[in-house]
Design an enzyme around this catalytic site. Structure first.
Site, PDB file in Angstrom:
ATOM      1  N   ALA A  14      65.549 -18.203  73.485  1.00 26.35           N
ATOM      2  CA  ALA A  14      66.282 -17.789  74.689  1.00 26.35           C
ATOM      3  C   ALA A  14      67.175 -16.582  74.471  1.00 26.35           C
ATOM      4  CB  ALA A  14      67.119 -18.958  75.215  1.00 26.35           C
ATOM      5  N   GLY A  17      63.850 -11.876  76.594  1.00 28.70           N
ATOM      6  CA  GLY A  17      62.719 -12.079  77.491  1.00 28.70           C
ATOM      7  C   GLY A  17      62.884 -13.145  78.550  1.00 28.70           C
ATOM      8  N   ILE A  18      61.799 -13.884  78.793  1.00 29.42           N
ATOM      9  CA  ILE A  18      61.776 -14.906  79.836  1.00 29.42           C
ATOM     10  C   ILE A  18      62.749 -16.035  79.516  1.00 29.42           C
ATOM     11  CG2 ILE A  18      60.317 -16.597  81.030  1.00 29.42           C
ATOM     12  CD1 ILE A  18      57.921 -14.773  80.390  1.00 29.42           C
ATOM     13  N   SER A 147      50.427 -20.705  79.728  1.00 31.63           N
ATOM     14  CA  SER A 147      49.783 -19.514  80.277  1.00 31.63           C
ATOM     15  C   SER A 147      48.483 -19.909  80.960  1.00 31.63           C
ATOM     16  CB  SER A 147      49.480 -18.511  79.160  1.00 31.63           C
ATOM     17  OG  SER A 147      48.660 -17.464  79.633  1.00 31.63           O
ATOM     18  N   TYR A 170      45.780 -17.117  70.851  1.00 33.36           N
ATOM     19  CA  TYR A 170      46.778 -17.382  71.898  1.00 33.36           C
ATOM     20  C   TYR A 170      46.218 -18.349  72.940  1.00 33.36           C
ATOM     21  CZ  TYR A 170      50.218 -16.410  75.573  1.00 33.36           C
ATOM     22  OH  TYR A 170      51.185 -16.525  76.543  1.00 33.36           O
TER      23      TYR A 170
END
Length: 248
Positions: A14, A17-18, A147, A170
């Site tokens: 954290a 980024g997101i 994702s 990924y």
């Protein structure tokens, strides 16, 4: 003044980024105490300090997904500092070795190993370590940041984004993460837990080299924040993005 205890949320990765965008939204818009999980503790503390400087509630904890001792120490710190419970866990940290220049010389095996350590092994170990604390929350919530590329249905769609690109490590890690989410949804059913997988969409972050034309991190955080703030009786065992459910 409300007597309701402040809710706590741990977000892995954290400090940027997101994950950082999710932390800022949860602290500012929902008055949560956000725990910034960061491998680089100084970077995590910097984000936490920027939030507390605004009168918000935040702290940082060292969390290296490749180091079990780090994970266990973080769980003990949270237990001591936050009344023995954790309301929400957001498994956000992850890597994409296919776009990482430092991974260019890796063998295929090494690339898979580097990907699965944070994306899967780290996520399950953090979740397992936090499970006793989550069980003490009135409504335990876990958000697995996944994702659409981990969708088996998506992988069979020739028209899907990145279909012809080689993102095998990924893609496979996110498919495994999705099944992990379903397992924890089952495991927390008796406690009224809400466990969901979320795709933030294509977002401009370090993981993809700050892709031009991709969405802002604040946009990517929207669905994560929504699922992190669910109330009792909310959905569980789902896979979705901002537009709705995604086929597994």
């Amino acid at each position: 003044m409300s007597s309701t205890p402040r809710q706590t949320v741990l977000i892995t990765g954290a400090n940027t980024g997101i994950g950082e965008a999710s932390a800022r939204a949860l602290a500012a818009k929902h008055a949560y105490h956000v725990i910034i999980g960061a491998r680089n503790l100084a970077a995590g503390r910097a984000v936490a300090s920027s939030l507390t400087a605004q009168g918000l509630h935040a702290s940082a904890v060292h969390l290296d997904l490749a180091d079990q001792a780090s994970i266990e120490a973080a769980a003990k710190t949270i237990e001591t500092d936050h009344g023995g419970k954790l309301d929400v866990l957001v498994n956000n940290a992850g890597v994409l070795t296919e776009t990482d220049p430092s991974a260019a010389g890796l063998t295929l095996r090494q690339r898979f190993e580097r990907t699965f350590v944070p994306n899967v092994f780290g996520a399950v170990c953090v979740t397992e370590a936090m499970l006793p604390l989550l069980r003490k929350a009135p409504v335990p919530r876990i958000v697995f940041v996944s994702s659409r590329m981990g969708s088996l249905a998506n992988a069979q769609d020739p028209g899907a984004a990145f279909h012809d690109d080689d993102f095998r490590s990924y893609d496979c890690s996110k498919a495994a993460l999705n099944l992990l989410a379903l397992n924890y949804a089952r495991m927390l059913r008796d406690a009224g837990g809400l466990v969901n997988a979320v795709c933030p969409g294509v977002v401009s972050t370090r993981i993809n080299g700050f892709m031009e034309g991709a969405a802002a991190v604040e946009t990517g955080a929207e669905r994560i924040v929504e699922m992190a703030t669910l109330g009792a009786g909310g959905p569980t065992g789902t896979f979705s993005d901002r537009k709705g459910e995604i086929a597994w």
